[in-house]
Design an enzyme around this catalytic site. Sequence first.
Site, PDB file in Angstrom:
ATOM      1  N   THR A  39      -8.055  -5.301  -2.361  1.00  0.00           N
ATOM      2  CA  THR A  39      -6.941  -6.070  -2.763  1.00  0.00           C
ATOM      3  C   THR A  39      -8.102  -7.176  -2.289  1.00  0.00           C
ATOM      4  OG1 THR A  39      -4.953  -5.341  -2.312  1.00  0.00           O
ATOM      5  CG2 THR A  39      -5.427  -7.893  -2.221  1.00  0.00           C
ATOM      6  N   TYR A  52      -0.229  -8.445  -8.552  1.00  0.00           N
ATOM      7  CA  TYR A  52      -1.934  -8.600  -8.573  1.00  0.00           C
ATOM      8  C   TYR A  52      -2.426  -7.723  -8.959  1.00  0.00           C
ATOM      9  CZ  TYR A  52      -2.721  -6.589  -4.195  1.00  0.00           C
ATOM     10  OH  TYR A  52      -2.566  -5.694  -2.711  1.00  0.00           O
ATOM     11  N   THR A 118      -7.310  -1.908   1.887  1.00  0.00           N
ATOM     12  CA  THR A 118      -6.519  -1.476   3.209  1.00  0.00           C
ATOM     13  C   THR A 118      -6.127  -0.139   3.580  1.00  0.00           C
ATOM     14  OG1 THR A 118      -4.870  -2.729   2.436  1.00  0.00           O
ATOM     15  CG2 THR A 118      -7.122  -4.242   3.886  1.00  0.00           C
ATOM     16  N   ASP A 119      -5.660   0.243   1.705  1.00  0.00           N
ATOM     17  CA  ASP A 119      -4.327   1.347   1.598  1.00  0.00           C
ATOM     18  C   ASP A 119      -5.500   2.064   2.901  1.00  0.00           C
ATOM     19  OD1 ASP A 119      -2.762  -0.386   0.870  1.00  0.00           O
ATOM     20  OD2 ASP A 119      -2.571   0.979  -1.529  1.00  0.00           O
ATOM     21  N   LYS A 191      -3.978   1.091   9.899  1.00  0.00           N
ATOM     22  CA  LYS A 191      -3.031   0.254   9.382  1.00  0.00           C
ATOM     23  C   LYS A 191      -1.623   0.694   9.511  1.00  0.00           C
ATOM     24  CE  LYS A 191      -2.458  -1.362   4.413  1.00  0.00           C
ATOM     25  NZ  LYS A 191      -1.943  -1.629   3.223  1.00  0.00           N
ATOM     26  N   GLU A 312       5.466  20.937  23.549  1.00  0.00           N
ATOM     27  CA  GLU A 312       6.782  22.053  23.557  1.00  0.00           C
ATOM     28  C   GLU A 312       5.887  23.529  22.480  1.00  0.00           C
ATOM     29  OE1 GLU A 312      11.050  21.067  22.094  1.00  0.00           O
ATOM     30  OE2 GLU A 312       9.531  19.294  21.767  1.00  0.00           O
TER      31      GLU A 312
HETATM   32  N1  GLU Z   1      -3.163  -0.988  -2.721  1.00  0.00           N
HETATM   33  C1  GLU Z   1      -4.618  -1.496  -2.395  1.00  0.00           C
HETATM   34  C2  GLU Z   1      -6.051  -1.255  -1.923  1.00  0.00           C
HETATM   35  O1  GLU Z   1      -6.149  -0.545  -1.001  1.00  0.00           O
HETATM   36  C3  GLU Z   1      -3.753  -2.235  -1.377  1.00  0.00           C
HETATM   37  C4  GLU Z   1      -4.213  -3.293  -0.617  1.00  0.00           C
HETATM   38  C5  GLU Z   1      -5.374  -3.862  -0.105  1.00  0.00           C
HETATM   39  O2  GLU Z   1      -6.966  -3.742  -0.719  1.00  0.00           O
HETATM   40  O3  GLU Z   1      -5.358  -4.899   0.969  1.00  0.00           O
HETATM   41  O4  GLU Z   1      -6.667  -1.514  -2.534  1.00  0.00           O
END
Ligand code: GLU
Length: 355
Positions: A39, A52, A118-119, A191, A312
Amino acid sequence: MKTIQKHFKLIVTSLFLLINVTLVAQNLPNIIVCATGGTIAGAGASSTGSAYTSGQVKIEAMIDAVPNIRKLANLKGEQTANVGSQDMSVSVWLTLANRINELLASKDVDGIVVTHGTDTQEETAYFLNLVIKSDKPVVLTGSMRPSTALSAEGPLNLYNAVAVAANPKAKGYGVMVVMNHEIHSAHNVKKMITTPVQTFQSPEEGMLGKVSFGDVQFFHKPHGLHTTSSKFSITGVKELRRVDIVYGCADMSTDLMDIMVKAGAKGIVIAGVGDGNMNAGTLEAIKKITKAGVPVVRASRVPIGTVLLKGEVNDEEYGSVSSMELNPQKARVLLMLALLNKPSRADLQKMFLEY
Ligand code: GLU
């Protein structure tokens, strides 16, 4: 005569300034920014809309969009990939890690910044943490808002990431994630929230430090073996063995692991309920699979906490191991690297305790 003198004075002054600027630039650390997309490089049609596409902007344009960033370090960008991190792959991990190892082996490179979606950023960070053979800083960053969004936070995240990578204090901390003014270790960072900017957190051990508009402060050292103390090496490695994740739930189907093994999985991580738990049928399935030589790691679908060694589930009875505080996606990374060799159950458990 006066004009010649004036010109001469001007040339001398310009030369002096040029030499000065060059000397200052030479004193700055050399940081390479390896871009992979996400992103932070995303673009949308409207600055107030949420739609986007990731990975649209090239790295040099991203660097040039950040005011004063070139005052922190001599920067060079490399475009390793340009994908949304949902499309991150083992193949890109290997390319990226090999390139970073090659760059950091040079005395002319002082640190690396990786821009990343970020994913799956925590998985890439953890993978690099285990296979990079240098104590120079490697910092991942990204953004939650695309570059075209109102209050896009990518430029400040990139600025802060470069500040950390360029800071001599950051040596020896392994691979880090810098977002939203916080410095996190690859081992701990998760995350935690789908879209807000405060998504990355280290709920078990806390953030490593803070970085505010380039001001870096560390609080503590990261947990676990990493980089120069890690025994994992990807030299000559062309691929990793397939490891799948099974998501636990009430009344879960007990044939999922069989299906995965038949499809080619060489290891399974279970995102168990609670303390890495699962129903009786799934425990029986684990026993069968581990007896057949396919390792199973018990992690948890709960975002915070450690999967107990003696809770457990008795791992010795089922042949499984505990992921300790690694979440399922990071446990998968460690298991894939462990499967470069043939670890015994005891070896594997030791790795999850140490890394
Ligand atoms: N799908 C994106 C990615 O991981 C969303 C999240 C991001 O980059 O913030 O590239």
